[in-house]
Design a protein around this motif. Structure first.
Motif, PDB file in Angstrom:
ATOM      1  N   GLY A 145       0.805  -1.223   0.000  1.00  0.00           N
ATOM      2  CA  GLY A 145       0.000   0.000   0.000  1.00  0.00           C
ATOM      3  C   GLY A 145       0.832   1.264   0.000  1.00  0.00           C
ATOM      4  O   GLY A 145       0.448   2.254   0.597  1.00  0.00           O
ATOM      5  N   GLY A 146       1.985   1.228  -0.673  1.00  0.00           N
ATOM      6  CA  GLY A 146       2.835   2.413  -0.741  1.00  0.00           C
ATOM      7  C   GLY A 146       3.650   2.634   0.513  1.00  0.00           C
ATOM      8  O   GLY A 146       4.393   3.606   0.621  1.00  0.00           O
ATOM      9  N   LYS A 147       3.541   1.743   1.498  1.00  0.00           N
ATOM     10  CA  LYS A 147       4.230   1.965   2.773  1.00  0.00           C
ATOM     11  C   LYS A 147       5.375   0.988   3.004  1.00  0.00           C
ATOM     12  O   LYS A 147       5.966   0.983   4.053  1.00  0.00           O
ATOM     13  N   GLN A 201       3.026  15.491  -8.257  1.00  0.00           N
ATOM     14  CA  GLN A 201       4.017  15.106  -7.252  1.00  0.00           C
ATOM     15  C   GLN A 201       3.318  14.822  -5.929  1.00  0.00           C
ATOM     16  O   GLN A 201       2.474  15.589  -5.475  1.00  0.00           O
ATOM     17  N   ASP A 202       3.700  13.701  -5.335  1.00  0.00           N
ATOM     18  CA  ASP A 202       3.161  13.255  -4.046  1.00  0.00           C
ATOM     19  C   ASP A 202       4.112  13.711  -2.935  1.00  0.00           C
ATOM     20  O   ASP A 202       5.255  14.083  -3.206  1.00  0.00           O
ATOM     21  N   HIS A 203       3.661  13.689  -1.709  1.00  0.00           N
ATOM     22  CA  HIS A 203       4.506  13.972  -0.531  1.00  0.00           C
ATOM     23  C   HIS A 203       4.341  12.761   0.385  1.00  0.00           C
ATOM     24  O   HIS A 203       3.331  12.632   1.072  1.00  0.00           O
ATOM     25  N   LYS A 204       5.334  11.872   0.378  1.00  0.00           N
ATOM     26  CA  LYS A 204       5.117  10.550   0.997  1.00  0.00           C
ATOM     27  C   LYS A 204       5.378  10.512   2.496  1.00  0.00           C
ATOM     28  O   LYS A 204       4.851   9.657   3.196  1.00  0.00           O
ATOM     29  N   ARG A 205       6.225  11.422   2.998  1.00  0.00           N
ATOM     30  CA  ARG A 205       6.522  11.376   4.439  1.00  0.00           C
ATOM     31  C   ARG A 205       5.384  12.007   5.244  1.00  0.00           C
ATOM     32  O   ARG A 205       4.691  12.895   4.764  1.00  0.00           O
ATOM     33  N   THR A 215       4.267   7.214   4.228  1.00  0.00           N
ATOM     34  CA  THR A 215       2.817   7.002   4.316  1.00  0.00           C
ATOM     35  C   THR A 215       2.319   6.607   2.932  1.00  0.00           C
ATOM     36  O   THR A 215       3.098   6.529   1.987  1.00  0.00           O
ATOM     37  N   GLY A 216       1.020   6.450   2.797  1.00  0.00           N
ATOM     38  CA  GLY A 216       0.443   6.252   1.464  1.00  0.00           C
ATOM     39  C   GLY A 216       0.512   7.519   0.634  1.00  0.00           C
ATOM     40  O   GLY A 216       0.327   7.481  -0.577  1.00  0.00           O
ATOM     41  N   GLY A 217       0.743   8.672   1.266  1.00  0.00           N
ATOM     42  CA  GLY A 217       0.788   9.968   0.565  1.00  0.00           C
ATOM     43  C   GLY A 217       0.005  10.994   1.360  1.00  0.00           C
ATOM     44  O   GLY A 217      -1.125  10.758   1.755  1.00  0.00           O
ATOM     45  N   LEU A 258      -1.258   2.706 -15.855  1.00  0.00           N
ATOM     46  CA  LEU A 258       0.103   2.419 -15.397  1.00  0.00           C
ATOM     47  C   LEU A 258       0.652   3.684 -14.744  1.00  0.00           C
ATOM     48  O   LEU A 258       0.707   4.747 -15.361  1.00  0.00           O
ATOM     49  N   TYR A 259       1.009   3.542 -13.476  1.00  0.00           N
ATOM     50  CA  TYR A 259       1.506   4.660 -12.672  1.00  0.00           C
ATOM     51  C   TYR A 259       3.023   4.561 -12.700  1.00  0.00           C
ATOM     52  O   TYR A 259       3.601   3.608 -12.192  1.00  0.00           O
ATOM     53  N   LEU A 260       3.629   5.557 -13.343  1.00  0.00           N
ATOM     54  CA  LEU A 260       5.085   5.630 -13.348  1.00  0.00           C
ATOM     55  C   LEU A 260       5.526   6.562 -12.231  1.00  0.00           C
ATOM     56  O   LEU A 260       5.156   7.736 -12.216  1.00  0.00           O
ATOM     57  N   PHE A 274       6.709   1.176 -10.457  1.00  0.00           N
ATOM     58  CA  PHE A 274       5.459   1.173 -11.206  1.00  0.00           C
ATOM     59  C   PHE A 274       4.349   0.743 -10.260  1.00  0.00           C
ATOM     60  O   PHE A 274       4.559  -0.111  -9.389  1.00  0.00           O
ATOM     61  N   ASN A 275       3.168   1.320 -10.467  1.00  0.00           N
ATOM     62  CA  ASN A 275       1.985   0.805  -9.811  1.00  0.00           C
ATOM     63  C   ASN A 275       0.954   0.504 -10.885  1.00  0.00           C
ATOM     64  O   ASN A 275       0.965   1.117 -11.965  1.00  0.00           O
ATOM     65  N   ALA A 276       0.071  -0.418 -10.577  1.00  0.00           N
ATOM     66  CA  ALA A 276      -0.860  -0.922 -11.594  1.00  0.00           C
ATOM     67  C   ALA A 276      -2.224  -0.235 -11.512  1.00  0.00           C
ATOM     68  O   ALA A 276      -3.201  -0.748 -12.038  1.00  0.00           O
ATOM     69  N   ARG A 277      -2.247   0.936 -10.881  1.00  0.00           N
ATOM     70  CA  ARG A 277      -3.532   1.606 -10.624  1.00  0.00           C
ATOM     71  C   ARG A 277      -3.266   3.084 -10.421  1.00  0.00           C
ATOM     72  O   ARG A 277      -2.117   3.509 -10.318  1.00  0.00           O
ATOM     73  N   PHE A 278      -4.357   3.879 -10.364  1.00  0.00           N
ATOM     74  CA  PHE A 278      -4.216   5.300 -10.075  1.00  0.00           C
ATOM     75  C   PHE A 278      -3.561   5.480  -8.706  1.00  0.00           C
ATOM     76  O   PHE A 278      -3.812   4.694  -7.784  1.00  0.00           O
ATOM     77  N   GLY A 279      -2.763   6.515  -8.545  1.00  0.00           N
ATOM     78  CA  GLY A 279      -2.139   6.807  -7.257  1.00  0.00           C
ATOM     79  C   GLY A 279      -3.075   7.583  -6.356  1.00  0.00           C
ATOM     80  O   GLY A 279      -3.984   8.273  -6.815  1.00  0.00           O
ATOM     81  N   ASP A 280      -2.820   7.479  -5.083  1.00  0.00           N
ATOM     82  CA  ASP A 280      -3.633   8.156  -4.086  1.00  0.00           C
ATOM     83  C   ASP A 280      -2.674   8.863  -3.127  1.00  0.00           C
ATOM     84  O   ASP A 280      -1.866   8.173  -2.494  1.00  0.00           O
ATOM     85  N   PRO A 281      -2.615  10.183  -3.057  1.00  0.00           N
ATOM     86  CA  PRO A 281      -3.671  11.132  -3.402  1.00  0.00           C
ATOM     87  C   PRO A 281      -3.505  11.872  -4.726  1.00  0.00           C
ATOM     88  O   PRO A 281      -4.291  12.788  -4.999  1.00  0.00           O
ATOM     89  N   GLU A 282      -2.528  11.541  -5.589  1.00  0.00           N
ATOM     90  CA  GLU A 282      -2.318  12.350  -6.800  1.00  0.00           C
ATOM     91  C   GLU A 282      -3.553  12.379  -7.706  1.00  0.00           C
ATOM     92  O   GLU A 282      -3.799  13.366  -8.416  1.00  0.00           O
ATOM     93  N   THR A 283      -4.311  11.274  -7.728  1.00  0.00           N
ATOM     94  CA  THR A 283      -5.500  11.221  -8.595  1.00  0.00           C
ATOM     95  C   THR A 283      -6.470  12.346  -8.292  1.00  0.00           C
ATOM     96  O   THR A 283      -7.135  12.867  -9.199  1.00  0.00           O
TER      97      THR A 283
HETATM   98  N1  GLY Z   1       0.727   8.035  -3.818  1.00  0.00           N
HETATM   99  C1  GLY Z   1       1.410   6.834  -3.771  1.00  0.00           C
HETATM  100  C2  GLY Z   1       0.664   5.679  -4.248  1.00  0.00           C
HETATM  101  O1  GLY Z   1      -0.468   5.783  -4.664  1.00  0.00           O
HETATM  102  O2  GLY Z   1       1.207   4.575  -4.224  1.00  0.00           O
END
Ligand code: GLY
Length: 417
Positions: A145-147, A201-205, A215-217, A258-260, A274-283
């Motif tokens: 889960g991004g963590k 751009q995400d902020h992961k910390r 974190t997940g973002g 495809l999330y690069l 890579f992630n196989a789905r939309f990112g959260d919270p960038e979406t």
């Molecule tokens: N924002 C990071 C992720 O969705 O994995």
């Protein structure tokens, strides 16, 4: 169109909102989606449960939000039943589900990425730590889960994470550290056809100035004023298209989002993940600027007609999202607290992530609770509008980062040319 969205977070709330105008169902959803979609219970990790719900509702399209159902094979099961679905097959979703598989594809496609070593036993950890550093990048080679990533200069922290991953039964990946600011580029992919969305751009910390645990973002903004001209085209041509072609060549064409995750270093973009789905919270900010119908884009991928999709249109300006997190997130989030404030039912300003209702009261039910959204002609204005929304919300013990997009606004992220 009758559509079923699978998932329950801020990303899925953004998807549900973007699909407004259709008959939208969501499973399991969250409290913020009432009014936009009909909620249903589902076992997210069970392809059978998803197929059975899709059949019962008679949907024309299923949109899978999170990675867990993808890796479990939900899209394969839906396609076998003839139900159109937005999301890659189980085999293709291994680009996210197995970091080692992703590395193999990147090597075959000639794509720039960090060097890496996969380790399966605790005895191999010391040698891997000697090989990498002084900055250690240690990844759980499974879904986390991004963590599941620890980036640290502290060898004992890197070692502890590696040991924990192996103790949990997963291989651990050691990687060289990639220099440069990170970009999240979401691409619609249907076989060899690639259509990028706006870069974000995400902020992961967890805390300001990139302190605290991953974190997940915690917030995101789009587009990126510091990216050099032609950057999106380079990421598509140098990374996403070669990977998409390699997947086709292997008989596992990618069909979904495809999330690069790239680092923009001195030589340009290199793949972080890579992630196989939309990112959260960038979406959340990205879709808030999409002016073309989301349903057309998702349906084109599901039906294999992405090459015929008219070019996507975007609103001018910028968008930012700030995540309001529960006390204790990400290690031990406290849930069940009452949420109060303005605009909680306005998805143009507040998207829900971990919310529920209890005795008619809106309460927190997860670590990332709400996403506030702001748009503006400048990035500073978009971010100020998001923070103005955050100030209107009360949730005991909650916190949010105060520096989303700050470095970009202050020109501290240097464009690389
Ligand atoms: N924002 C990071 C992720 O969705 O994995």
């Amino acid at each position: 169109m009758r559509i079923l969205v699978i998932g329950s977070g801020g990303r899925e709330h953004a998807l549900v909102k973007g699909l407004a105008g259709n008959e939208v169902h969501v499973a399991p959803g969250n409290a913020g989606m009432d009014g936009l979609a009909q909620r249903h219970p589902v076992e997210v990790g069970s392809p059978e449960s998803i197929v059975s719900l899709a059949r019962e509702i008679g949907v024309e399209l299923v949109v899978i939000g999170p990675e867990v159902p993808l890796v479990a094979g939900a899209t394969d099961a839906l396609r076998e039943e003839g139900i159109p679905v937005f999301g890659p097959s189980r085999a293709a979703a291994a680009l996210e589900g197995s970091k080692a598989f992703a590395k193999e594809i990147m090597a075959a496609a000639g794509v720039r990425t960090a060097s890496s070593t996969s380790v399966r036993t605790a005895e191999e950890i010391d040698a891997a730590l000697d090989q990498y550093g002084p900055a250690f990048v240690v990844k759980d080679d499974g879904l986390a889960g991004g963590k599941g990533v620890v980036v640290t200069r502290d060898r004992s922290e890197a070692e502890a994470h590696a040991r924990a991953v192996i103790a949990a039964g997963n291989p651990v990946l050691f990687e060289s550290f990639l220099e440069g600011p990170e970009v999240s580029l979401f691409c619609l992919v249907d076989g060899a056809t690639v259509v990028p969305l706006l870069p974000a751009q995400d902020h992961k910390r967890a805390y300001d100035d990139d302190a605290g645990p991953n974190t997940g973002g915690m917030g995101a903004y789009t587009p990126l004023p510091w990216l050099p001209e032609g950057a999106v085209e380079r990421m598509v041509e140098e990374i996403v298209e070669p990977v998409a072609r390699e997947m086709v060549a292997r008989g596992i064409p990618y069909q979904g989002l495809l999330y690069l995750g790239a680092a923009w270093g001195p030589e340009g973009p290199a793949v972080v993940e890579f992630n196989a789905r939309f990112g959260d919270p960038e979406t959340q900010p990205v879709l808030s600027l999409l002016a073309s119908p989301l349903v057309d884009a998702l349906s084109a991928v599901a039906s294999g007609t992405l090459s015929q999709l008219p070019p996507l249109k975007w609103e001018e300006g910028y968008a930012a999202t700030v995540v309001i997190a529960a006390e204790g997130y990400p290690t031990a989030p406290r849930t069940g607290d009452a949420i109060a404030g303005e605009n909680l039912a306005d998805p143009n300003r507040v998207l829900h992530a971990g919310t529920d209702t209890k005795d008619g009261v809106l309460v927190s039910s997860g670590g990332r609770v709400l996403n506030v959204l702001g748009k503006g002609a400048t990035l500073a204005e978009a971010t100020a509008n998001a923070y103005a929304e955050a100030e209107k919300i009360t949730l005991q013990g909650s916190f949010y980062r105060r520096d989303i997009a700050r470095k970009a606004i202050e020109g501290l992220i240097q464009p690389v040319r």
